[in-house]
Design a protein around this motif. Structure first.
Motif, short mmCIF file in Angstrom:
data_model
loop_
_atom_site.label_atom_id
_atom_site.label_comp_id
_atom_site.label_asym_id
_atom_site.label_seq_id
_atom_site.Cartn_x
_atom_site.Cartn_y
_atom_site.Cartn_z
N GLY A 18 -18.83 60.08 -75.74
CA GLY A 18 -17.49 60.51 -76.09
C GLY A 18 -16.90 61.49 -75.12
N PRO A 19 -15.84 62.17 -75.55
CA PRO A 19 -15.06 63.02 -74.64
C PRO A 19 -15.82 64.24 -74.11
N HIS A 20 -16.84 64.69 -74.79
CA HIS A 20 -17.59 65.87 -74.34
C HIS A 20 -18.73 65.50 -73.39
N SER A 21 -18.83 64.25 -72.99
CA SER A 21 -19.93 63.81 -72.12
C SER A 21 -19.92 64.49 -70.75
#
Length: 86
Positions: A18-21
């Motif tokens: 997801g976006p925090h990867s």
């Protein structure tokens, strides 16, 4: 489903998706030591709650991944783990 594909199913359940990867890998630009520490701490906090942390770490060790946080460990921590297992 092939055995290899089945073995990689853990990746679909990884908390780092997801976006925090981006927290799991160094940026393409220079990163100060304090920025690196903060980024790695964020990534490790995500790993702490991940249900597939163990297969993730074993995968990184198996392929000798040289970059990023895998299974809650940094590159240096994985190198130390490999050395301690030898």
């Amino acid at each position: 489903m092939s055995a290899q594909r089945h073995d990689d199913d853990w990746q679909l359940r990884a908390a780092c998706r997801g976006p925090h990867s981006a927290a799991f890998y160094p940026p393409t630009s220079l990163e100060r030591r304090d920025e690196k520490s903060a980024r790695e701490a964020r990534a490790k906090e995500i790993c702490r709650t991940c249900t597939v942390k163990e297969p993730c770490l074993e995968y990184a060790l198996k392929i000798r991944e040289n970059h990023g946080i895998w299974g809650g460990l940094s590159e240096a921590e994985r190198r130390n783990l490999v050395a301690s297992r030898a």
